[in-house]
Design an enzyme around this catalytic site. Structure first.
Site, PDB file in Angstrom:
ATOM      1  N   ASP A   1      32.272  18.175  24.192  1.00  0.00           N
ATOM      2  CA  ASP A   1      30.978  17.517  24.407  1.00  0.00           C
ATOM      3  C   ASP A   1      30.248  18.324  25.487  1.00  0.00           C
ATOM      4  O   ASP A   1      30.231  17.960  26.666  1.00  0.00           O
ATOM      5  CB  ASP A   1      31.193  16.062  24.833  1.00  0.00           C
ATOM      6  CG  ASP A   1      29.882  15.355  25.159  1.00  0.00           C
ATOM      7  OD1 ASP A   1      28.824  15.841  24.719  1.00  0.00           O
ATOM      8  OD2 ASP A   1      29.928  14.323  25.871  1.00  0.00           O
ATOM      9  N   ILE A   2      29.638  19.431  25.099  1.00  0.00           N
ATOM     10  CA  ILE A   2      29.029  20.369  26.046  1.00  0.00           C
ATOM     11  C   ILE A   2      27.571  19.983  26.252  1.00  0.00           C
ATOM     12  O   ILE A   2      26.768  19.987  25.308  1.00  0.00           O
ATOM     13  CB  ILE A   2      29.131  21.816  25.525  1.00  0.00           C
ATOM     14  CG1 ILE A   2      30.579  22.120  25.094  1.00  0.00           C
ATOM     15  CG2 ILE A   2      28.661  22.785  26.589  1.00  0.00           C
ATOM     16  CD1 ILE A   2      31.608  21.910  26.164  1.00  0.00           C
ATOM     17  N   GLU A   3      27.223  19.648  27.502  1.00  0.00           N
ATOM     18  CA  GLU A   3      25.860  19.221  27.835  1.00  0.00           C
ATOM     19  C   GLU A   3      25.376  19.919  29.107  1.00  0.00           C
ATOM     20  O   GLU A   3      24.653  19.324  29.920  1.00  0.00           O
ATOM     21  CB  GLU A   3      25.806  17.696  28.003  1.00  0.00           C
ATOM     22  CG  GLU A   3      26.280  16.913  26.771  1.00  0.00           C
ATOM     23  CD  GLU A   3      26.181  15.418  26.963  1.00  0.00           C
ATOM     24  OE1 GLU A   3      25.319  14.986  27.752  1.00  0.00           O
ATOM     25  OE2 GLU A   3      26.955  14.680  26.331  1.00  0.00           O
ATOM     26  N   THR A   4      25.751  21.157  29.289  1.00  0.00           N
ATOM     27  CA  THR A   4      25.383  21.894  30.498  1.00  0.00           C
ATOM     28  C   THR A   4      23.875  22.105  30.559  1.00  0.00           C
ATOM     29  O   THR A   4      23.249  22.503  29.568  1.00  0.00           O
ATOM     30  CB  THR A   4      26.089  23.250  30.533  1.00  0.00           C
ATOM     31  OG1 THR A   4      27.499  23.032  30.458  1.00  0.00           O
ATOM     32  CG2 THR A   4      25.762  24.001  31.804  1.00  0.00           C
TER      33      THR A   4
END
Length: 537
Positions: free
Chosen positions: A179-182
């Site tokens: 869950d990549i939300e950078t």
């Protein structure tokens, strides 16, 4: 107490049914996924899996990348489930604390409890905070994947003998989720000071490939890999690995972004194209009813029905478990309503109203029972269209019953349909010959005459007392001291002074007596005689 051998054999032959464990089907179109680990006031992980409508639980998060963590270990955050203590490691000869939590007592047993019920448990990497994670290189992605597999995958002797951490003991996850939300305002720099311009995508494909290889290296149980991209296509971080079909599940977050949210209805799961036809794509929703992107179960069914033609449709993902458990209707949490929605597709009936339970059977308005004498078991029969209760009682009855014959010791009744209530005079019980069962004579009392108004004759009034004065109690014989009359006014002067005659109304008023007109001396009062032996003053 004596127990016969036959009874013991019968008890031994009773087979206790085994608890059914549901079988997980990764290709199903009705799977429900919930995230757990960040909810406010969340309960134990094992309690989440008590709900049979949940098929996958995603635990979040490993939220700090090794490149940004102290001591080289990644950092974790599981909300209120850990004490806050972390592992320590040695860096340049000094012991330092890392960000990897080492005391989360409920998660390890929770993983095993969920797996025992047929629920798959995945570990998620990323999350919304901190929003500065990135991979410096493909090699960093491979190292990260190997650390995750050693610390959270199946326990191996080589890993534990090397003194490497196992935060949840021998409990192993069924797979991993990304869950990549950078979000960064500017490009970061690597450890050599070089600017990483492709920080959104660098190293992720290498990370996913290595995780996939590690998952496929064991055959004890199927293990899975998932991604949770935003609804915008293409995804800014994982699009390359998504297109290559490296994942088993895609949980599309149809919230946070207005132009493609489930609330707006402007989304199409067919936009997610995969080279792997076995990849399943999910509708991602919020369970918090106060959020602006929230959908009711009825609205969800409308959206899900529009996406039912997607060949890779897999079900619904819910964020998160705590919000789902706090959002109940008709005794079902939000995740259970999602399962009901999925099962109603494509042409099944669905209603969001609570069912009304009833314990009355149709065409039956009375309860009747029929028990024969000398019967040791109770049997009942209810005839339809029976609405009136009738009974007959015969004499010589020793117990109460609605239909009792002599020598009968059990309760029985008979009900005939459509028979109005009637009792013949001959059906009344005759007096019993037994002294204790002889019926009591009916109580009769002469009617009371109306009460006359109250009046008391004059003769009934109390007469005055007839006691003579002499019969009354005599006063005490003890002499009381009397105050002597003042010397200027003898006691006998009142009796010796004659009463003046009445003055006629027409006669003039006489002048006052000289003694009455004279002024009194100041504070004039009578003086008492002095007691014996004391001088008067």
């Amino acid at each position: 107490m004596y127990i016969s051998a036959a009874a013991l054999l019968a008890a031994a032959s009773v087979v206790v049914p085994a608890v059914a464990v549901k079988t997980f089907d990764s290709t199903s179109r009705n799977n429900v996924v919930v995230y757990w680990g960040q909810g406010a006031g969340q309960g134990q992980l094992s309690a989440v899996c008590d709900n049979d409508d949940i098929d996958i639980v995603v635990v979040g998060f490993v939220n700090v990348y090794p490149s940004a963590a102290t001591g080289g270990y990644p950092g974790t955050n599981f909300g209120n489930q850990c004490s806050g203590t972390t592992y320590q490691t040695t860096v340049n000869g000094q012991t330092v604390s890392t960000g990897l939590l080492n005391s989360c007592p409920g998660i390890g047993p929770g993983i095993k409890a969920c797996q025992a019920k047929g629920v798959k448990v995945l570990l998620s990497i990323g999350g919304a905070a901190p929003a500065d994670g990135f991979l410096e290189s493909n090699a960093a992605g491979v190292d990260f994947a190997n650390f995750l597999w050693g610390a959270f995958g199946p326990s191996t002797t080589a890993w534990t003998n090397a003194g490497k951490p196992r935060p949840f003991g021998d409990a192993a996850f069924d797979g991993f989720d990304l869950d990549i939300e950078t979000v960064r305002a500017s490009a970061p720099k690597d450890s050599n000071g070089n600017t990483v311009t492709d920080w959104k995508t660098r190293g992720y494909t290498a990370l996913v490939n290595q995780l996939r290889a590690n998952l496929d290296s064991v055959s004890d149980t199927p293990r899975y890999l998932s991604a949770a991209p935003q609804c915008v296509v293409p995804d800014a971080y994982l699009q390359d690995s998504i297109t290559k079909g490296l994942y088993d599940f895609i949980f599309v977050q149809l919230y946070n972004t207005a132009q493609c949210s489930a609330k707006s209805g402007l989304f199409d799961l067919n936009n997610w194209v995969f080279t792997n036809p076995n990849v399943r794509v999910f509708i991602g929703l919020l369970a918090d009813p106060t959020d602006e992107y929230y959908l009711t179960p009825t609205e969800v069914r409308t959206r899900a029905l529009q996406q039912n033609n997607v060949p890779n449709f897999g079900g619904i993902m819910v964020w998160d478990s705590a919000s789902s458990q706090g959002n109940t209707k008709c005794g079902k949490e939000y995740a259970s309503w999602m399962k009901t929605v999925l099962k109603s597709l494509p042409s099944g009936t669905f209603t969001e109203t609570c069912p009304v339970s009833s314990s009355i059977r149709p065409s039956s308005s009375v309860f009747s029972s029929s028990i024969k004498p000398s019967s040791s078991v109770f049997s009942s029969s209810i005839k339809p269209s029976s609405s009136i209760f009738s009974s007959s009682i015969k004499p010589s009855s020793s117990v109460f019953s609605s239909s009792i014959k002599p020598s009968s010791s059990v309760f029985s009744s008979s009900i005939k349909p459509s028979t109005p209530f009637s009792r013949a005079a001959s059906s009344r019980p005759a007096p019993s010959s037994h002294p204790r069962l002889r019926p009591r004579a009916p109580f009769s009392h002469p009617p009371l005459s109306p009460r006359a108004p109250f009046s008391r004759p004059a003769s009934s009034r109390r007469a005055p007392s007839s006691h003579p004065p002499s019969s009354r109690q005599a006063p005490s014989s003890r002499p009381r001291p009397r105050r002597p009359a003042p010397p200027s006014r003898p006691a006998s002067s009142r009796a010796q002074r004659p009463r003046a005659p009445r003055r006629p109304a027409s006669s003039p008023r006489p002048s006052p007596h000289p003694a009455c007109s004279a002024p009194l001396p100041p504070r004039a009062r009578a003086r008492l005689p002095a007691p014996p032996g004391r001088q008067a003053y």
